[in-house]
Design a protein around this motif. Sequence first.
Motif, PDB file in Angstrom:
ATOM      1  N   GLU A  49       0.830  -1.203   0.000  1.00  0.00           N
ATOM      2  CA  GLU A  49       0.000   0.000   0.000  1.00  0.00           C
ATOM      3  C   GLU A  49       0.873   1.266   0.000  1.00  0.00           C
ATOM      4  O   GLU A  49       0.586   2.231  -0.700  1.00  0.00           O
ATOM      5  N   GLY A  50       1.948   1.193   0.782  1.00  0.00           N
ATOM      6  CA  GLY A  50       2.783   2.390   0.877  1.00  0.00           C
ATOM      7  C   GLY A  50       4.179   2.224   0.303  1.00  0.00           C
ATOM      8  O   GLY A  50       4.952   3.178   0.226  1.00  0.00           O
ATOM      9  N   PRO A  53       3.328   3.464  -3.572  1.00  0.00           N
ATOM     10  CA  PRO A  53       2.016   3.576  -4.227  1.00  0.00           C
ATOM     11  C   PRO A  53       2.092   3.337  -5.738  1.00  0.00           C
ATOM     12  O   PRO A  53       1.184   2.768  -6.331  1.00  0.00           O
TER      13      PRO A  53
END
Lengths: 167, 95
Positions: A49-50, A53
Amino acid sequence: MKVVMDVNEIKKTIPHRWPFLLLDRIVELKPGVTGVGLKNVTISEPFFEGHFPNESIMPGVLIVEAMAQLTAVVYCKGALEAMKESNEEVAATAETVAEDIDISSRVGYLVSIKDMKFMKPVVPGDQLRLRADIGKSYGILSKVKVSAHVNHECVASGVLVVSQRPE
Amino acid sequence: MLTYLETKELAQERRQLTDRLKEIIVERLDLEIDPKLITDDQPIFGRGLGLDSIDALELFVVIEDEFNVTVYDDNIEVFSSINKLADYIVENTEE
């Protein structure tokens, strides 16, 4: 490929849980000496998710964590065998030992990360084939040679130092 | 009694061993110090060379690799100085 330990057995051996259990299967194991484990990397991993991105790359430190978890399994299984050997009565009921004694509480600590190299990014769809070889020990410390391969290509390798949990 | 020459030879051998030890320790433990600046009686751990208990494992491995001499867990005082370490290696090396 032979399954030596499935994920349920791994969970009985080490205390790590979602989202931090980074070991799916053990395919080779010599308790206290060496082990080979698999980690399937999917896009559903929370860290993608991080990180990042726009480009999904498994963080190198998490590859190290997966190596350390495999080390913990090899180590704990070794400790369990040693306990069995030192107590023959217990050996007769080996199955119940694992349940009676919470072996996962004996997992030690990561002490040092040495000469770690990351040769290639690990991305969703990769299967990490992790290897840990426990080397020389001094006192409560042990040196462990670790590596991770994807498709027979080395993506990371180095040396960890781990400690037993002080009694 | 040893002759002057014999004594000199022994001293030179000893010097070679301690110099080699210093070089190996600096190289294998990645220390940022000139091996020549380490004195023979300087403590290896703590305030001396600044090594810690984690480095003890590496030192143990180095001594085993280079000199084929094993330092046992209950023998940690062997690591207290270059001189002590050299004594131990000499005592435990089979000629």
